[in-house]
Design a protein around this motif. Structure first.
Motif, PDB file in Angstrom:
ATOM      1  N   ALA A  27       0.861  -1.190   0.000  1.00 40.52           N
ATOM      2  CA  ALA A  27       0.000   0.000   0.000  1.00 40.52           C
ATOM      3  C   ALA A  27       0.892   1.232   0.000  1.00 40.52           C
ATOM      4  O   ALA A  27       1.800   1.356   0.819  1.00 40.52           O
ATOM      5  N   TYR A  55       0.917  -7.206  -6.057  1.00 45.00           N
ATOM      6  CA  TYR A  55      -0.034  -6.093  -6.115  1.00 45.00           C
ATOM      7  C   TYR A  55       0.530  -4.863  -5.394  1.00 45.00           C
ATOM      8  O   TYR A  55       1.074  -4.974  -4.289  1.00 45.00           O
ATOM      9  N   HIS A  57      -0.706  -0.681  -4.683  1.00 46.24           N
ATOM     10  CA  HIS A  57      -1.844   0.199  -4.870  1.00 46.24           C
ATOM     11  C   HIS A  57      -1.609   1.520  -4.155  1.00 46.24           C
ATOM     12  O   HIS A  57      -1.258   1.542  -2.982  1.00 46.24           O
ATOM     13  N   VAL A  59      -3.034   4.370  -2.322  1.00 45.75           N
ATOM     14  CA  VAL A  59      -4.279   4.575  -1.575  1.00 45.75           C
ATOM     15  C   VAL A  59      -4.612   6.069  -1.579  1.00 45.75           C
ATOM     16  O   VAL A  59      -3.882   6.870  -1.000  1.00 45.75           O
ATOM     17  N   SER A  83      -9.732   2.903   3.940  1.00 43.53           N
ATOM     18  CA  SER A  83      -9.527   2.380   2.578  1.00 43.53           C
ATOM     19  C   SER A  83      -8.728   1.089   2.607  1.00 43.53           C
ATOM     20  O   SER A  83      -9.003   0.168   1.829  1.00 43.53           O
ATOM     21  N   VAL A  84      -7.714   1.037   3.476  1.00 42.32           N
ATOM     22  CA  VAL A  84      -6.903  -0.176   3.581  1.00 42.32           C
ATOM     23  C   VAL A  84      -7.749  -1.329   4.122  1.00 42.32           C
ATOM     24  O   VAL A  84      -7.719  -2.443   3.592  1.00 42.32           O
ATOM     25  N   GLU A  86     -10.804  -1.811   3.791  1.00 39.98           N
ATOM     26  CA  GLU A  86     -11.823  -2.247   2.831  1.00 39.98           C
ATOM     27  C   GLU A  86     -11.241  -2.901   1.579  1.00 39.98           C
ATOM     28  O   GLU A  86     -11.966  -3.439   0.763  1.00 39.98           O
ATOM     29  N   ASN A  87      -9.908  -2.812   1.404  1.00 44.62           N
ATOM     30  CA  ASN A  87      -9.298  -3.343   0.190  1.00 44.62           C
ATOM     31  C   ASN A  87      -9.044  -4.846   0.351  1.00 44.62           C
ATOM     32  O   ASN A  87      -8.298  -5.264   1.225  1.00 44.62           O
ATOM     33  N   ASN A  89      -7.189  -6.821  -1.058  1.00 43.28           N
ATOM     34  CA  ASN A  89      -5.785  -7.231  -1.188  1.00 43.28           C
ATOM     35  C   ASN A  89      -4.969  -7.001   0.089  1.00 43.28           C
ATOM     36  O   ASN A  89      -3.827  -7.426   0.172  1.00 43.28           O
TER      37      ASN A  89
END
Ligand SMILES: *[C@@H]1O[C@H](CO)[C@@H](O)[C@H](O)[C@H]1NC(C)=O
Ligand SMILES: *[C@@H]1O[C@H](CO)[C@@H](O)[C@H](O)[C@H]1NC(C)=O
Ligand SMILES: *[C@@H]1O[C@H](CO)[C@@H](O)[C@H](O)[C@H]1NC(C)=O
Length: 291
Positions: A27, A55, A57, A59, A83-84, A86-87, A89
């Protein structure tokens, strides 16, 4: 027969090791005034994904650049945490990497955000880990002295803490009491004050697998530049190496424990704030994300 079973045991151990060493997702958190959709962030994120083979991402926090400047920093950190959470991954082990003030968000995720899995490795690049004590690009000179005087005298008013993101990590050695009383963010992530989800900070931080803190030799954005290594500006203008601060001696967040376990790296890059090369990403940053 015996040899075969030993071999198969070795084989299984090997498999388990390979599995444990497979890269975990990363992240990424951008800096002040930036946003995930700017080409620089997009390319950086892609580069990290390519180099780790996992992966990665970026954020986004609220509306990106405007939010990073004009929102209470604790609110920004909590929204990043959400956000983390809810992700899909980031439900197991994952890395956090932050550029500039994003480094503090990355630490918030590692220390205070309640996640299902665990943060594995932490990287802050030009992160104001011990706060900032002057306005960016304006450390000295007639005009800057006036500006800094105004900033230092207004920064802990709650309206400013609510309205200006970086006010949440302004740490003025001449106004430490106000800082501890009114700063909405830094005292919590640095263990100077208890608050929401701060009970487990030491446990979480000291058990990271690895951490990398990058400082820029000519940084004119964060003052003092050594804040990237947790060094602390004193009221007399000197900068105290981290291992001489009470933050470190009392091990408020577990940095000392992590140091003593040999799991930290403090690296200096030549140049101004966030001026790094693809080679440095490949040779210095990516290897830590693969630990
Ligand atoms: C990442 O790898 C893909 C596939 O090889 C490539 O097309 C892309 O340009 C790479 N991205 C970066 C930023 O290097
Ligand atoms: C603590 O958490 C609650 C609920 O998430 C939130 O409303 C409050 O603002 C938080 N307080 C602090 C000091 O972070
Ligand atoms: C503190 O760190 C410096 C390097 O920054 C090192 O030279 C010194 O030996 C350390 N001091 C103690 C007491 O660990």
């Amino acid at each position: 027969m015996k040899a075969v079973s030993i071999l198969s045991v070795i084989g299984i151990v090997g498999l388990v090791q390979n599995y444990a060493q497979a890269a975990v997702p990363t992240a990424i958190f951008h800096g002040f005034g930036d946003t995930c959709i700017f080409p620089g962030m997009w390319e950086f994120t892609d580069t990290i994904a390519n180099l780790t083979g996992a992966y990665a991402h970026c954020v986004e926090i609220g509306y990106g650049s405007v939010t990073s400047i004009l929102e209470n920093f604790e609110t920004q950190a909590e929204s990043a945490c959400k956000s983390v959470q809810e992700n899909p991954n980031f439900q197991g082990e994952f890395n956090v990497l932050g550029l500039s003030q994003g480094g503090l968000i990355a630490r918030h995720i590692a220390e205070r955000c309640v996640v299902k899995g665990k943060v594995r490795n932490l990287v802050t690049v030009g992160g104001p880990n011990m706060g900032v004590s002057a306005t960016p690009n304006c450390f000295e000179g007639y005009f800057c002295n006036i500006l800094n005087f105004i900033v230092k005298n207004l920064v802990y008013f709650s309206q400013i803490q609510d309205l200006v993101g970086p006010a949440g990590y302004f740490r003025d050695p001449n106004h430490l009491e106000e800082y501890l009383d009114y700063s909405v963010f830094l005292p919590f992530v640095n263990g100077e004050k208890k608050g929401n989800n701060t009970e487990a900070v030491f446990e979480k931080f000291s058990t990271l697998n690895s951490a990398l803190f990058i400082m820029f030799s000519e940084d004119t954005m964060i003052y003092p530049k050594e804040t990237a290594w947790f060094w602390q500006l004193q009221a007399d203008g000197t900068v105290l190496p981290v291992n001489q601060t009470s933050f470190y001696k009392n091990d408020l967040i577990g940095l000392r424990a992590l140091d003593e376990a040999g799991k930290t790296q403090y690296v200096e890059f030549e140049g101004n704030h966030l001026q790094f090369t693809n080679e440095q990403i490949r040779d210095v940053i990516a290897p830590v994300l693969l630990k």
